[in-house]
Each structure stands twice: as structure tokens, then as C-alpha cells.
Design a protein around this motif. Sequence first.
Motif, mmCIF file in Angstrom:
data_model
loop_
_atom_site.group_PDB
_atom_site.id
_atom_site.type_symbol
_atom_site.label_atom_id
_atom_site.label_comp_id
_atom_site.label_asym_id
_atom_site.label_seq_id
_atom_site.Cartn_x
_atom_site.Cartn_y
_atom_site.Cartn_z
ATOM 1 N N GLY A 1 -32.553 16.041 16.434
ATOM 2 C CA GLY A 1 -32.313 16.717 15.164
ATOM 3 C C GLY A 1 -30.996 17.475 15.111
ATOM 4 N N PRO A 2 -29.862 16.818 15.403
ATOM 5 C CA PRO A 2 -28.570 17.513 15.392
ATOM 6 C C PRO A 2 -28.134 17.895 13.983
ATOM 7 C CG PRO A 2 -28.217 15.171 15.589
ATOM 8 C CD PRO A 2 -29.704 15.374 15.691
ATOM 9 N N ASP A 3 -27.231 18.852 13.918
ATOM 10 C CA ASP A 3 -26.658 19.234 12.621
ATOM 11 C C ASP A 3 -25.577 18.239 12.202
ATOM 12 O OD1 ASP A 3 -28.133 21.716 12.444
ATOM 13 O OD2 ASP A 3 -26.781 22.501 13.982
ATOM 14 N N VAL A 4 -24.784 17.801 13.184
ATOM 15 C CA VAL A 4 -23.663 16.903 12.915
ATOM 16 C C VAL A 4 -23.659 15.784 13.952
ATOM 17 C CG1 VAL A 4 -21.146 16.692 12.768
ATOM 18 C CG2 VAL A 4 -22.262 18.761 11.916
ATOM 19 N N VAL A 5 -23.415 14.555 13.496
ATOM 20 C CA VAL A 5 -23.245 13.414 14.399
ATOM 21 C C VAL A 5 -21.790 12.976 14.328
ATOM 22 C CG1 VAL A 5 -23.867 11.025 14.909
ATOM 23 C CG2 VAL A 5 -25.609 12.623 14.094
ATOM 24 N N LEU A 6 -21.123 12.922 15.482
ATOM 25 C CA LEU A 6 -19.794 12.319 15.561
ATOM 26 C C LEU A 6 -20.013 10.839 15.824
ATOM 27 C CD1 LEU A 6 -17.509 14.747 17.610
ATOM 28 C CD2 LEU A 6 -17.502 14.305 15.163
ATOM 29 N N MET A 7 -19.662 10.005 14.859
ATOM 30 C CA MET A 7 -20.058 8.597 14.878
ATOM 31 C C MET A 7 -18.862 7.656 15.016
ATOM 32 S SD MET A 7 -22.727 6.521 14.555
ATOM 33 C CE MET A 7 -24.026 7.364 13.607
ATOM 34 N N GLN B 1 -30.618 15.740 6.166
ATOM 35 C CA GLN B 1 -29.912 17.014 6.335
ATOM 36 C C GLN B 1 -28.828 16.966 7.397
ATOM 37 O OE1 GLN B 1 -33.049 16.289 7.145
ATOM 38 N NE2 GLN B 1 -33.999 17.808 8.506
ATOM 39 N N THR B 2 -28.852 15.940 8.241
ATOM 40 C CA THR B 2 -27.810 15.773 9.259
ATOM 41 C C THR B 2 -26.531 15.269 8.595
ATOM 42 O OG1 THR B 2 -29.310 15.374 11.115
ATOM 43 C CG2 THR B 2 -27.122 14.422 11.278
ATOM 44 N N LYS B 3 -25.405 15.790 9.023
ATOM 45 C CA LYS B 3 -24.103 15.335 8.514
ATOM 46 C C LYS B 3 -23.490 14.368 9.516
ATOM 47 C CE LYS B 3 -24.521 18.361 5.209
ATOM 48 N NZ LYS B 3 -24.880 17.937 3.831
ATOM 49 N N VAL B 4 -22.851 13.339 9.002
ATOM 50 C CA VAL B 4 -22.182 12.348 9.858
ATOM 51 C C VAL B 4 -20.683 12.451 9.663
ATOM 52 C CG1 VAL B 4 -21.862 9.913 10.386
ATOM 53 C CG2 VAL B 4 -24.151 10.783 9.842
ATOM 54 N N LEU B 5 -19.975 12.670 10.763
ATOM 55 C CA LEU B 5 -18.515 12.695 10.754
ATOM 56 C C LEU B 5 -18.032 11.494 11.567
ATOM 57 C CD1 LEU B 5 -15.736 13.966 10.260
ATOM 58 C CD2 LEU B 5 -16.145 15.469 12.220
ATOM 59 N N VAL B 6 -17.410 10.546 10.902
ATOM 60 C CA VAL B 6 -16.910 9.349 11.580
ATOM 61 C C VAL B 6 -15.692 9.720 12.414
ATOM 62 C CG1 VAL B 6 -15.775 7.124 11.220
ATOM 63 C CG2 VAL B 6 -17.791 7.734 9.877
ATOM 64 N N GLU C 1 -19.580 4.986 1.822
ATOM 65 C CA GLU C 1 -20.682 4.567 0.962
ATOM 66 C C GLU C 1 -22.027 4.743 1.661
ATOM 67 O OE1 GLU C 1 -19.594 0.589 0.013
ATOM 68 O OE2 GLU C 1 -18.133 1.175 -1.525
ATOM 69 N N ALA C 2 -22.018 4.627 2.994
ATOM 70 C CA ALA C 2 -23.260 4.813 3.762
ATOM 71 C C ALA C 2 -23.678 6.269 3.827
ATOM 72 C CB ALA C 2 -23.088 4.257 5.173
ATOM 73 N N GLY C 3 -22.763 7.171 3.450
ATOM 74 C CA GLY C 3 -23.121 8.583 3.390
ATOM 75 C C GLY C 3 -22.382 9.498 4.341
ATOM 76 N N ALA C 4 -21.393 8.972 5.060
ATOM 77 C CA ALA C 4 -20.630 9.826 5.975
ATOM 78 C C ALA C 4 -19.953 10.949 5.196
ATOM 79 C CB ALA C 4 -19.589 9.003 6.729
ATOM 80 N N SER C 5 -19.973 12.149 5.770
ATOM 81 C CA SER C 5 -19.367 13.311 5.114
ATOM 82 C C SER C 5 -17.894 13.475 5.469
ATOM 83 C CB SER C 5 -20.119 14.587 5.513
ATOM 84 O OG SER C 5 -21.458 14.550 5.084
ATOM 85 N N GLY C 6 -17.444 12.740 6.477
ATOM 86 C CA GLY C 6 -16.053 12.873 6.878
ATOM 87 C C GLY C 6 -15.594 11.660 7.651
ATOM 88 N N TYR C 7 -14.278 11.513 7.769
ATOM 89 C CA TYR C 7 -13.690 10.351 8.448
ATOM 90 C C TYR C 7 -12.431 10.824 9.134
ATOM 91 C CZ TYR C 7 -12.798 5.282 8.934
ATOM 92 O OH TYR C 7 -12.616 4.000 9.402
ATOM 93 N N GLN C 8 -12.447 10.834 10.457
ATOM 94 C CA GLN C 8 -11.294 11.247 11.239
ATOM 95 C C GLN C 8 -10.920 10.161 12.233
ATOM 96 O OE1 GLN C 8 -9.261 13.606 10.975
ATOM 97 N NE2 GLN C 8 -10.207 15.434 10.095
ATOM 98 N N LEU C 9 -9.629 10.076 12.553
ATOM 99 C CA LEU C 9 -9.152 9.142 13.562
ATOM 100 C C LEU C 9 -9.210 9.795 14.937
ATOM 101 C CD1 LEU C 9 -6.054 7.612 11.734
ATOM 102 C CD2 LEU C 9 -8.373 6.690 11.901
ATOM 103 N N LYS C 10 -9.299 8.966 15.962
ATOM 104 C CA LYS C 10 -9.397 9.484 17.324
ATOM 105 C C LYS C 10 -8.095 10.118 17.806
ATOM 106 C CE LYS C 10 -13.225 6.566 18.802
ATOM 107 N NZ LYS C 10 -13.700 5.466 19.657
#
Length: 219
Positions: free
Chosen positions: A49-55, A77-82, A97-106
Amino acid sequence: MSNIRVLLVDDHDMVRLGVRTYLMTEPDIEIVGEAGSGEEGVKRVSELGPDVVLMDLVMGGIDGVEATRRVLAERPQTKVLVLTSFLEDDKVLPALEAGASGYQLKTVLGEELATSIRKVHRGETVLEPQVAAKVVANLQKPKSPTPTAETLTEREMDVLRLIGRGMTNQQIGETLYIGIKTVKTHVSNILAKLGVEDRTQAAILAIRNGWVDAESKKG
């Protein structure tokens, strides 16, 4: 205030090690677990049950887009940050579109990544500048025209009405006195012109737009 609980999902051990090593220095961020695949990530979200997933996006098995979709279906309720190396449209837009709340490069700096985690946890959307530009460009693209009955020939409309009544190709051919190959050709043309994948979608579109009258719908 409790720490932000983060799950790392990436199929490269060294990437997870580097991200974990930096984030462990942030007093308000807690790494609660890791996963080396999309499937494992979905399972770990259910368990932890994490708050944020780094995906990560490109992984063996289900990719990050599908994993994001499953994570949010399981735990909205979990947020996904790509966090990925990819900037292609076929990665960026499906992830959002899948619902990610953010998108960052490595290539993001550790401090910026920590800030992004805090922002998505607060409910904000965080997009790497090049990603934001792609989103804007996509929004500015001219939209495909809404399919209308006028795009169909009279015979195609006849076939569509019978599709709307649930008839098979054989039944349509017998009703209109045409061969089944001709029916199949008309059906293919109808699907292409309406931009739908199958006859069920065509029937729904016809009924929704009133192209099938009340008597036809009664069958």
C-alpha cells in the motif's frame, strides 16, 4: 507528518540501487519495497500500500503502462510517477492515459526526483518539460471527424441497420438478397468508415446516434 511511502519498480538492479541510495537521504521519503517487473510491482502495491510508485515503462512481462493501469485499479489512492529513459509518443501518452501522475526521465537529478515525488503525493501532476511539450502538441492535433451516417452508402446503411438488429452475415444476405461475400465487404467498409473495430461497436454507434430506428431495434 508521516513519511511518503515509495515503491520502486524497475527491472534493472543498478537503477533501483541508485534511486534507493539517494532517496534514503531524504528525511520525509521512505522506500517500503522494490519490484523487478510489472507483475511483481502490482503484487507489491497490494501487499504494501505505498503512497507513490516509481514506475519504469519498458520491462519484461507486462510493461509499465499496463502495470500502472492495474495498480490504479487495485489502489486508486496510490500515485504513479513514471521514471524512464523513453520519450516516444507511444510511451508517453499511453502512460498518462493509464493514470500516471507524473513522467520523469532517468536523467533527472536526485533532488528533482524527490521534489517530483512530493508533488505527485500532494495530488499535483509533474511532467518533464519535453513530455509536457508532447502533451501540448497532441492536444493541438486536429481531431478526427466524428463519424456520421452520411459517410455510408445507402446499401451500407441497410446492412448497418440489420447489424443493429443483431443479424448475422447470413441473415443479412438473405434479407437483402445479396451474397455473403458481398455482405462481408459491406461490413468491412462500414467498420472502416465508422472507425470501429467490430460489428458490436458499429451497432452500438448506430443505435446511440439514432441511425437504427425504433422498429429496427425491436427486431
